[in-house]
Design a protein around this motif. Sequence first.
Motif, PDB file in Angstrom:
ATOM      1  N   PHE A  45     -46.578  18.186 -15.845  1.00  0.00           N
ATOM      2  CA  PHE A  45     -47.336  17.179 -15.112  1.00  0.00           C
ATOM      3  C   PHE A  45     -46.461  16.695 -13.961  1.00  0.00           C
ATOM      4  O   PHE A  45     -45.432  16.052 -14.175  1.00  0.00           O
ATOM      5  N   THR A  46     -46.887  17.025 -12.748  1.00  0.00           N
ATOM      6  CA  THR A  46     -46.072  16.770 -11.565  1.00  0.00           C
ATOM      7  C   THR A  46     -46.627  15.618 -10.748  1.00  0.00           C
ATOM      8  O   THR A  46     -47.797  15.620 -10.365  1.00  0.00           O
ATOM      9  N   GLN A  47     -45.753  14.633 -10.497  1.00  0.00           N
ATOM     10  CA  GLN A  47     -46.109  13.509  -9.640  1.00  0.00           C
ATOM     11  C   GLN A  47     -45.291  13.561  -8.350  1.00  0.00           C
ATOM     12  O   GLN A  47     -44.098  13.879  -8.370  1.00  0.00           O
ATOM     13  N   THR A  48     -45.947  13.225  -7.251  1.00  0.00           N
ATOM     14  CA  THR A  48     -45.371  13.320  -5.915  1.00  0.00           C
ATOM     15  C   THR A  48     -45.101  11.937  -5.335  1.00  0.00           C
ATOM     16  O   THR A  48     -45.923  11.019  -5.497  1.00  0.00           O
ATOM     17  N   TRP A  49     -43.944  11.793  -4.659  1.00  0.00           N
ATOM     18  CA  TRP A  49     -43.726  10.590  -3.858  1.00  0.00           C
ATOM     19  C   TRP A  49     -44.411  10.841  -2.505  1.00  0.00           C
ATOM     20  O   TRP A  49     -43.978  11.665  -1.730  1.00  0.00           O
ATOM     21  N   PRO A  50     -45.530  10.157  -2.223  1.00  0.00           N
ATOM     22  CA  PRO A  50     -46.387  10.507  -1.080  1.00  0.00           C
ATOM     23  C   PRO A  50     -45.686  10.536   0.265  1.00  0.00           C
ATOM     24  O   PRO A  50     -45.993  11.378   1.117  1.00  0.00           O
ATOM     25  N   ASN A  51     -44.737   9.639   0.486  1.00  0.00           N
ATOM     26  CA  ASN A  51     -44.083   9.580   1.785  1.00  0.00           C
ATOM     27  C   ASN A  51     -43.222  10.808   2.064  1.00  0.00           C
ATOM     28  O   ASN A  51     -43.125  11.255   3.201  1.00  0.00           O
ATOM     29  N   THR A  52     -42.599  11.349   1.027  1.00  0.00           N
ATOM     30  CA  THR A  52     -41.820  12.572   1.224  1.00  0.00           C
ATOM     31  C   THR A  52     -42.738  13.753   1.500  1.00  0.00           C
ATOM     32  O   THR A  52     -42.450  14.593   2.362  1.00  0.00           O
ATOM     33  N   LEU A  53     -43.867  13.828   0.789  1.00  0.00           N
ATOM     34  CA  LEU A  53     -44.822  14.896   1.054  1.00  0.00           C
ATOM     35  C   LEU A  53     -45.379  14.777   2.471  1.00  0.00           C
ATOM     36  O   LEU A  53     -45.539  15.776   3.174  1.00  0.00           O
ATOM     37  N   CYS A  54     -45.658  13.553   2.894  1.00  0.00           N
ATOM     38  CA  CYS A  54     -46.154  13.344   4.251  1.00  0.00           C
ATOM     39  C   CYS A  54     -45.115  13.793   5.268  1.00  0.00           C
ATOM     40  O   CYS A  54     -45.449  14.444   6.271  1.00  0.00           O
ATOM     41  N   TYR A  55     -43.848  13.467   5.033  1.00  0.00           N
ATOM     42  CA  TYR A  55     -42.775  13.911   5.928  1.00  0.00           C
ATOM     43  C   TYR A  55     -42.742  15.439   6.014  1.00  0.00           C
ATOM     44  O   TYR A  55     -42.668  16.019   7.103  1.00  0.00           O
ATOM     45  N   SER A  56     -42.792  16.099   4.856  1.00  0.00           N
ATOM     46  CA  SER A  56     -42.748  17.561   4.818  1.00  0.00           C
ATOM     47  C   SER A  56     -43.959  18.168   5.524  1.00  0.00           C
ATOM     48  O   SER A  56     -43.848  19.171   6.244  1.00  0.00           O
ATOM     49  N   TRP A  57     -45.125  17.566   5.323  1.00  0.00           N
ATOM     50  CA  TRP A  57     -46.366  18.043   5.930  1.00  0.00           C
ATOM     51  C   TRP A  57     -46.308  17.929   7.449  1.00  0.00           C
ATOM     52  O   TRP A  57     -46.679  18.836   8.183  1.00  0.00           O
ATOM     53  N   LYS A  58     -45.816  16.813   7.959  1.00  0.00           N
ATOM     54  CA  LYS A  58     -45.698  16.604   9.399  1.00  0.00           C
ATOM     55  C   LYS A  58     -44.614  17.498   9.994  1.00  0.00           C
ATOM     56  O   LYS A  58     -44.723  17.953  11.132  1.00  0.00           O
ATOM     57  N   LYS A  59     -43.572  17.723   9.226  1.00  0.00           N
ATOM     58  CA  LYS A  59     -42.482  18.579   9.708  1.00  0.00           C
ATOM     59  C   LYS A  59     -42.976  20.000   9.940  1.00  0.00           C
ATOM     60  O   LYS A  59     -42.559  20.681  10.885  1.00  0.00           O
ATOM     61  N   SER A  60     -43.884  20.463   9.089  1.00  0.00           N
ATOM     62  CA  SER A  60     -44.384  21.836   9.224  1.00  0.00           C
ATOM     63  C   SER A  60     -45.303  21.998  10.422  1.00  0.00           C
ATOM     64  O   SER A  60     -45.462  23.099  10.953  1.00  0.00           O
ATOM     65  N   ASN A  61     -45.929  20.888  10.851  1.00  0.00           N
ATOM     66  CA  ASN A  61     -46.823  20.932  12.020  1.00  0.00           C
ATOM     67  C   ASN A  61     -47.040  19.497  12.502  1.00  0.00           C
ATOM     68  O   ASN A  61     -47.651  18.704  11.789  1.00  0.00           O
ATOM     69  N   PRO A  62     -46.565  19.150  13.692  1.00  0.00           N
ATOM     70  CA  PRO A  62     -46.717  17.776  14.186  1.00  0.00           C
ATOM     71  C   PRO A  62     -48.166  17.315  14.291  1.00  0.00           C
ATOM     72  O   PRO A  62     -48.436  16.110  14.329  1.00  0.00           O
ATOM     73  N   ALA A  63     -49.104  18.263  14.338  1.00  0.00           N
ATOM     74  CA  ALA A  63     -50.514  17.890  14.436  1.00  0.00           C
ATOM     75  C   ALA A  63     -51.104  17.482  13.087  1.00  0.00           C
ATOM     76  O   ALA A  63     -52.225  16.975  13.034  1.00  0.00           O
ATOM     77  N   HIS A  64     -50.372  17.696  12.003  1.00  0.00           N
ATOM     78  CA  HIS A  64     -50.850  17.312  10.679  1.00  0.00           C
ATOM     79  C   HIS A  64     -50.912  15.791  10.548  1.00  0.00           C
ATOM     80  O   HIS A  64     -50.103  15.070  11.123  1.00  0.00           O
ATOM     81  N   THR A  65     -51.867  15.322   9.772  1.00  0.00           N
ATOM     82  CA  THR A  65     -51.960  13.898   9.443  1.00  0.00           C
ATOM     83  C   THR A  65     -51.927  13.727   7.933  1.00  0.00           C
ATOM     84  O   THR A  65     -52.129  14.683   7.172  1.00  0.00           O
ATOM     85  N   CYS A  66     -51.670  12.478   7.509  1.00  0.00           N
ATOM     86  CA  CYS A  66     -51.507  12.212   6.089  1.00  0.00           C
ATOM     87  C   CYS A  66     -52.543  11.217   5.595  1.00  0.00           C
ATOM     88  O   CYS A  66     -52.791  10.193   6.234  1.00  0.00           O
TER      89      CYS A  66
END
Length: 276
Positions: A45-66
């Motif tokens: 059962f995996t829980q995510t810290w949302p802000n780190t995922l958002c950082y990673s998501w934006k890092k992969s593409n600046p056009a990404h939103t969270c």
Amino acid sequence: MGMSKRTALLSAVIVTFGLGTLYLGLNMKTPRPPKDPNSWDILIFTQTWPNTLCYSWKKSNPAHTCNLPSDKNIWTVHGIWPTKLGTVGPGFCNKSLVFNPASIYGIKDKLNQYWTDIEIPPSNTTEGNSTTVDTSHKKESIYFHEWEKHGTCAVTLPALDSEFKYFYQGIEWSEKYNMRDVLDKSNIKINSTFHVDDYWKAVKSVLKTNAWIECETKHDSKEQLLAEIRICFDKTLKLIDCDGIMKPRKGSMKKSHALTNCDTKKPICTWIMFQN
């Protein structure tokens, strides 16, 4: 009357043949059924810290939103992963079990709260909204992915044999074992810096089990960011140690310990970098 040579020879041959057959029978291995590629031992059962995922998501593409949860301190569900010890997977166990969004319609508000679909493609503009956006009907959503990759393997358990049961179990576990509450009970606060040992001890002191700690490296400062915490359950849905699970192949961070991909000597940050 003595036994004739011919009779004695025949008896010896029969005895030798019988002993040989017995030896072969004792040493011949019974054919084993082929291994089931979809078998598994443990639920992660995996829980995510949302802000780190958002950082990673934006890092992969600046056009990404969270699409961040309204509760800025909550940990969100990534998934429930049936896993075979010592390896990764299985996954996509039954491609005929296509995700049906209607099956979770009655719990979508709680899913948006606890199992938030954080990664929003560039075509959507949701960041900054005061309420979490419902993406359960979109094929690129986390719900399609988690059900088709992991849920279709979990269906061997009656407790998880439908989309509703699978996702509702995630909600129940998130309410009962949310890392916001677990860490708070151990006085580990957001916007603080700790080491991986502190997180292991925190989870162990509250849940009495060993957890996996996942890190992400900040590309500019090379700081470690806390990304995920994983706890494990057996097939009776009882909490157990995560010992024996493997680091997913994705990602470049080296595995430095059996229960983390983090550098155990470096501090770990849990900043609130983005807010709704």
